[in-house]
Design an enzyme around this catalytic site. Structure first.
Site, mmCIF file in Angstrom:
data_model
loop_
_atom_site.group_PDB
_atom_site.id
_atom_site.type_symbol
_atom_site.label_atom_id
_atom_site.label_comp_id
_atom_site.label_asym_id
_atom_site.label_seq_id
_atom_site.Cartn_x
_atom_site.Cartn_y
_atom_site.Cartn_z
ATOM 1 N N CYS A 7 111.810 1.318 61.529
ATOM 2 C CA CYS A 7 112.474 2.259 60.608
ATOM 3 C C CYS A 7 112.230 1.777 59.186
ATOM 4 O O CYS A 7 111.320 0.974 58.947
ATOM 5 C CB CYS A 7 113.958 2.407 60.938
ATOM 6 S SG CYS A 7 114.954 0.919 60.706
ATOM 7 N N ASN A 10 115.271 -1.648 58.747
ATOM 8 C CA ASN A 10 115.533 -2.516 59.912
ATOM 9 C C ASN A 10 116.977 -3.024 59.939
ATOM 10 O O ASN A 10 117.249 -4.132 60.412
ATOM 11 C CB ASN A 10 114.535 -3.684 59.974
ATOM 12 C CG ASN A 10 114.503 -4.423 61.312
ATOM 13 O OD1 ASN A 10 114.164 -5.600 61.366
ATOM 14 N ND2 ASN A 10 114.830 -3.757 62.398
ATOM 15 N N CYS A 12 119.618 -0.298 60.367
ATOM 16 C CA CYS A 12 120.409 0.769 61.013
ATOM 17 C C CYS A 12 119.732 1.275 62.289
ATOM 18 O O CYS A 12 120.145 0.941 63.393
ATOM 19 C CB CYS A 12 120.647 1.946 60.057
ATOM 20 S SG CYS A 12 121.609 1.506 58.583
ATOM 21 N N ARG A 13 118.691 2.086 62.143
ATOM 22 C CA ARG A 13 118.135 2.783 63.299
ATOM 23 C C ARG A 13 117.341 1.885 64.249
ATOM 24 O O ARG A 13 117.572 1.909 65.477
ATOM 25 C CB ARG A 13 117.264 3.963 62.837
ATOM 26 C CG ARG A 13 118.061 5.066 62.171
ATOM 27 C CD ARG A 13 117.164 6.017 61.412
ATOM 28 N NE ARG A 13 116.554 5.350 60.257
ATOM 29 C CZ ARG A 13 115.652 5.893 59.463
ATOM 30 N NH1 ARG A 13 115.228 7.123 59.699
ATOM 31 N NH2 ARG A 13 115.173 5.212 58.443
ATOM 32 N N SER A 14 116.380 1.115 63.721
ATOM 33 C CA SER A 14 115.531 0.362 64.662
ATOM 34 C C SER A 14 116.261 -0.792 65.359
ATOM 35 O O SER A 14 116.003 -1.024 66.549
ATOM 36 C CB SER A 14 114.221 -0.094 64.006
ATOM 37 O OG SER A 14 114.436 -0.978 62.943
ATOM 38 N N ASP A 123 118.109 9.270 58.905
ATOM 39 C CA ASP A 123 118.540 8.037 58.260
ATOM 40 C C ASP A 123 120.052 8.102 57.993
ATOM 41 O O ASP A 123 120.504 8.957 57.237
ATOM 42 C CB ASP A 123 117.765 7.888 56.941
ATOM 43 C CG ASP A 123 118.033 6.564 56.265
ATOM 44 O OD1 ASP A 123 119.005 5.881 56.642
ATOM 45 O OD2 ASP A 123 117.268 6.219 55.354
HETATM 46 P P1 4NP Z 1 117.300 2.136 58.450
HETATM 47 O O1 4NP Z 1 118.305 2.626 57.295
HETATM 48 O O2 4NP Z 1 115.910 2.489 57.959
HETATM 49 O O3 4NP Z 1 117.704 2.943 59.623
HETATM 50 O O4 4NP Z 1 117.528 0.661 58.594
HETATM 51 C C1 4NP Z 1 118.150 2.278 55.948
HETATM 52 C C2 4NP Z 1 118.584 1.054 55.517
HETATM 53 C C3 4NP Z 1 118.474 0.730 54.163
HETATM 54 C C4 4NP Z 1 117.931 1.650 53.285
HETATM 55 C C5 4NP Z 1 117.476 2.866 53.733
HETATM 56 C C6 4NP Z 1 117.605 3.177 55.065
HETATM 57 N N1 4NP Z 1 117.849 1.337 51.912
HETATM 58 O O5 4NP Z 1 117.427 2.192 51.121
HETATM 59 O O6 4NP Z 1 118.195 0.203 51.522
#
Ligand code: 4NP
Length: 159
Positions: A7, A10, A12-14, A123
């Protein structure tokens, strides 16, 4: 067989996919046959544990994400893993842009395995609690489909 969930951050989703899929592998008796990891496209959260909201939502479904730590996608991942599974279209574009021509890995959207060939795991980072529940629902469904695919590939299909 080796599976890498990818993702943006790294956190939240992955990592949620890593934890949920690992648990489903355990339940399917495939934990020793399939290795699982996750990583992010961006550098911002390297070394951090998953977002507390993602950890809490996963914990409510019996999945512990607390031991995971974020890392970035690495060039070697294209040779180390059989599957690089993107959470959204931006992740997929970023992975494909870095993919070496001699990598044999399957690179695709994770929700293909939930029967949604063009759908993203949204997201949840800038949204509310409900976003994390939706992430879990989608990831649980895609993980079930991926288990079926891997079982076929491993030659361990139901008799
Ligand atoms: P992830 O979510 O891609 O599912 O881990 C996010 C975590 C952090 C950010 C964006 C999405 N960020 O912009 O910091």
């Amino acid at each position: 067989m080796r599976v890498l969930f990818v993702c943006l951050g790294n956190i939240c989703r992955s990592p949620t996919a890593e934890g949920v899929f690992r648990r489903q592998l355990d339940e399917a008796g495939l934990a020793d046959a399939v290795a699982v990891d996750s990583c992010g496209i961006g550098p911002w959260h390297v070394g951090k544990a998953p977002d507390p909201r993602a950890q809490a939502a996963a914990r409510r479904r019996g999945v512990d994400l607390s031991g995971l730590r974020a890392r970035q996608l690495d060039d070697e991942d294209f040779y180390r893993f059989d599957y690089l599974l993107a959470m959204d279209h931006d992740n997929l574009t970023a992975i494909e842009a870095r993919r070496p021509p001699d990598s044999d890995a399957v690179v695709t959207l994770f929700l293909e395995y939930a029967g949604h060939p063009d759908r993203a795991v949204p997201d949840p980072y800038f949204g509310g609690e409900q976003g994390f529940e939706e992430v879990l629902d989608l990831i649980e469904a895609a993980s079930r489909g991926l288990i079926v695919t891997l079982r076929d590939r491993l030659g361990e299909g139901a008799p």
